[in-house]
Scaffold this motif. Structure first.
Motif, mmCIF file in Angstrom:
data_model
loop_
_atom_site.group_PDB
_atom_site.id
_atom_site.type_symbol
_atom_site.label_atom_id
_atom_site.label_comp_id
_atom_site.label_asym_id
_atom_site.label_seq_id
_atom_site.Cartn_x
_atom_site.Cartn_y
_atom_site.Cartn_z
ATOM 1 N N LYS A 142 4.104 -0.135 -19.188
ATOM 2 C CA LYS A 142 3.524 -1.481 -19.125
ATOM 3 C C LYS A 142 3.737 -2.090 -17.743
ATOM 4 C CE LYS A 142 4.169 -2.502 -24.055
ATOM 5 N NZ LYS A 142 4.840 -3.384 -25.040
ATOM 6 N N ALA A 143 4.934 -1.899 -17.181
ATOM 7 C CA ALA A 143 5.220 -2.437 -15.852
ATOM 8 C C ALA A 143 4.373 -1.739 -14.793
ATOM 9 C CB ALA A 143 6.707 -2.284 -15.533
ATOM 10 N N VAL A 144 4.219 -0.433 -14.924
ATOM 11 C CA VAL A 144 3.381 0.317 -13.985
ATOM 12 C C VAL A 144 1.935 -0.158 -14.074
ATOM 13 C CG1 VAL A 144 2.414 2.598 -13.471
ATOM 14 C CG2 VAL A 144 4.864 2.348 -13.913
ATOM 15 N N GLY A 145 1.446 -0.392 -15.289
ATOM 16 C CA GLY A 145 0.082 -0.866 -15.464
ATOM 17 C C GLY A 145 -0.148 -2.211 -14.799
ATOM 18 N N LEU A 146 0.812 -3.136 -14.955
ATOM 19 C CA LEU A 146 0.686 -4.449 -14.338
ATOM 20 C C LEU A 146 0.745 -4.341 -12.816
ATOM 21 C CD1 LEU A 146 0.501 -7.501 -14.576
ATOM 22 C CD2 LEU A 146 2.992 -7.586 -14.860
ATOM 23 N N PHE A 147 1.635 -3.508 -12.308
ATOM 24 C CA PHE A 147 1.749 -3.324 -10.856
ATOM 25 C C PHE A 147 0.450 -2.759 -10.289
ATOM 26 C CE2 PHE A 147 2.683 -0.639 -7.197
ATOM 27 C CZ PHE A 147 3.383 -1.498 -6.377
ATOM 28 N N ARG A 148 -0.126 -1.755 -10.955
ATOM 29 C CA ARG A 148 -1.385 -1.168 -10.473
ATOM 30 C C ARG A 148 -2.516 -2.175 -10.511
ATOM 31 N NH1 ARG A 148 -0.789 4.619 -13.657
ATOM 32 N NH2 ARG A 148 0.112 5.814 -11.915
ATOM 33 N N GLU A 149 -2.520 -3.014 -11.513
ATOM 34 C CA GLU A 149 -3.554 -4.047 -11.603
ATOM 35 C C GLU A 149 -3.461 -5.014 -10.428
ATOM 36 O OE1 GLU A 149 -4.384 -7.850 -14.532
ATOM 37 O OE2 GLU A 149 -3.676 -5.970 -15.444
ATOM 38 N N ARG A 150 -2.256 -5.365 -10.047
ATOM 39 C CA ARG A 150 -2.049 -6.306 -8.945
ATOM 40 C C ARG A 150 -2.234 -5.653 -7.583
ATOM 41 N NH1 ARG A 150 3.537 -9.179 -11.172
ATOM 42 N NH2 ARG A 150 2.542 -10.639 -12.642
ATOM 43 N N HIS A 151 -1.881 -4.366 -7.475
ATOM 44 C CA HIS A 151 -1.895 -3.691 -6.177
ATOM 45 C C HIS A 151 -2.598 -2.339 -6.300
ATOM 46 C CE1 HIS A 151 0.978 -6.770 -5.031
ATOM 47 N NE2 HIS A 151 1.724 -6.427 -6.058
ATOM 48 N N PRO A 152 -3.917 -2.347 -6.453
ATOM 49 C CA PRO A 152 -4.654 -1.101 -6.675
ATOM 50 C C PRO A 152 -4.618 -0.136 -5.493
ATOM 51 C CG PRO A 152 -6.149 -2.953 -6.321
ATOM 52 C CD PRO A 152 -4.787 -3.537 -6.478
ATOM 53 N N GLU A 153 -4.272 -0.624 -4.293
ATOM 54 C CA GLU A 153 -4.230 0.253 -3.132
ATOM 55 C C GLU A 153 -2.909 1.018 -3.013
ATOM 56 O OE1 GLU A 153 -5.167 -1.970 0.331
ATOM 57 O OE2 GLU A 153 -7.211 -2.449 -0.317
ATOM 58 N N CYS A 154 -1.974 0.737 -3.907
ATOM 59 C CA CYS A 154 -0.677 1.430 -3.876
ATOM 60 C C CYS A 154 -0.630 2.469 -4.995
ATOM 61 C CB CYS A 154 0.472 0.434 -4.040
ATOM 62 S SG CYS A 154 2.113 1.195 -3.904
ATOM 63 N N ARG A 155 -0.395 3.699 -4.637
ATOM 64 C CA ARG A 155 -0.304 4.794 -5.603
ATOM 65 C C ARG A 155 1.088 4.827 -6.216
ATOM 66 N NH1 ARG A 155 0.890 10.564 -4.705
ATOM 67 N NH2 ARG A 155 0.076 11.774 -6.469
ATOM 68 N N VAL A 156 1.159 4.948 -7.532
ATOM 69 C CA VAL A 156 2.447 4.987 -8.231
ATOM 70 C C VAL A 156 2.640 6.383 -8.820
ATOM 71 C CG1 VAL A 156 3.907 3.976 -10.013
ATOM 72 C CG2 VAL A 156 2.246 2.550 -8.806
ATOM 73 N N THR A 165 0.861 -1.181 0.000
ATOM 74 C CA THR A 165 0.000 0.000 0.000
ATOM 75 C C THR A 165 0.895 1.226 0.000
ATOM 76 O OG1 THR A 165 -0.090 0.008 2.420
ATOM 77 C CG2 THR A 165 -1.831 -1.210 1.262
ATOM 78 N N GLY A 166 0.305 2.381 0.238
ATOM 79 C CA GLY A 166 1.091 3.604 0.302
ATOM 80 C C GLY A 166 1.421 4.148 -1.072
ATOM 81 N N GLU A 167 2.661 4.632 -1.216
ATOM 82 C CA GLU A 167 3.073 5.289 -2.466
ATOM 83 C C GLU A 167 4.417 4.749 -2.928
ATOM 84 O OE1 GLU A 167 2.498 9.715 -3.332
ATOM 85 O OE2 GLU A 167 4.658 9.626 -2.895
#
Length: 303
Positions: free
Chosen positions: A109-123, A91-93
């Motif tokens: 693409k990597a950011v998109g996959l990370f957000r998909e897996r961890h929607p509670e973490c802001r990138v 979580t967090g940022e």
């Protein structure tokens, strides 16, 4: 009890055996490193290093201390990471920066996959400058940097991008019309240099002092940024080995890009400070590896 700065300075100097490189890795001055080591030696009552104007050697007492401290420090860092991960989760940022426009499409693409897996973490994604890329990792303003390898003193993940190398020359240069050239041509032309803040290992990889056969490579002027370095090339002040993606992202009528047929590929991927290996960082590095594998980049890097 030893202070944190004493442990960091001592273990880094034990690894580097060079006060300048130690100071660069820790983001402090060489004078501060010398001061900390002298203070530690007074507390222990024995020299930890033998140094003169040319060399630094660790003493038997220093080697014993380094061997005893390293597993303790690693264990403490791992314990803190596990406790932090258990308490927070992903979580967090997460703050991600990139060097070079050509890394941005693969990074997204990597950011998109990370957000998909961890929607509670802001990138948060931003572009880094060559001059402050290392400092941003050391001061914690950036968690992960997408940059070229090698990157001294940092942990590295799987490459997100692998590309061939080309030689940037002025458009009217005798080499501009060649289908390809060898690294040996670097001995015949000044090579534009990276800025002083760039790590020594990176410079050896990109702008070597000698060709593969051992011929010395003349040094041209240094640029403060990549664009400025290309301008120095266009002005006829030198040539510059670069990644082949420069053709697409830095097309210029005054510069030609000639393939370097015997140069190893350039690898770009995530780098981060080992002491900042949080759950967020680990999961993002895993997303990078997964994206690279889908694109076939990881296989290319092992070939």
């Amino acid at each position: 009890m030893l202070e944190r700065i004493e442990i960091e300075c001592f273990l880094t100097l034990a690894e580097e055996l060079h006060f300048g490189r130690t100071a660069e890795r820790l983001g402090v001055t060489t004078g501060r490193v010398s001061q900390v080591i002298r203070k530690l030696e007074r507390r222990i009552g024995s020299p930890l290093f033998e140094r003169n104007s040319r060399t630094v050697r660790i003493t038997p007492v220093g080697r014993r201390l380094a061997d005893d401290l390293t597993p303790l420090v690693d264990g403490m860092a791992e314990a803190l990471r596990r406790a932090s991960d258990a308490g927070r989760g992903v979580t967090g940022e997460l703050r991600v920066a990139f060097l070079g426009e050509w890394t941005a499409p693969a990074l997204l693409k990597a950011v998109g996959l990370f957000r998909e897996r961890h929607p509670e973490c802001r990138v948060v994604v931003r572009e880094a400058r060559l001059a402050d890329s290392r400092a941003s990792l050391l001061d914690g303003s950036v968690d992960v940097l997408i940059a070229s390898y090698p990157f001294d003193g940092m942990a590295c993940g799987a490459p997100l991008l692998v590309e061939g190398r080309v030689l940037a020359v002025p458009a009217g240069h005798p080499l501009a019309g060649e289908e390809s050239v060898s690294l040996e041509v670097l001995a015949d032309h000044p090579v534009v240099q990276y800025p002083a803040v760039t790590s020594a290992a990176f410079k050896r990889d990109r702008t070597p002092d000698r060709t593969p056969s051992g011929r010395p490579v003349p040094k041209g002027p240094a640029g403060a940024s990549f664009s400025e370095m290309l301008t120095l090339v266009a002005l006829g002040l030198g040539v510059l080995p670069v990644g082949e993606h420069s053709r697409r992202y830095y097309p210029r009528p005054d510069i030609a890009y000639v393939p370097l047929r015997d140069a190893p590929p350039i690898r770009r991927g995530p780098v981060w400070r080992e002491g900042n290996t949080t759950a967020r960082v680990r999961e993002f590095v895993r997303a990078v590896a997964d994206v690279a594998g889908v694109a076939g980049v990881a296989d290319a890097a092992r070939a």
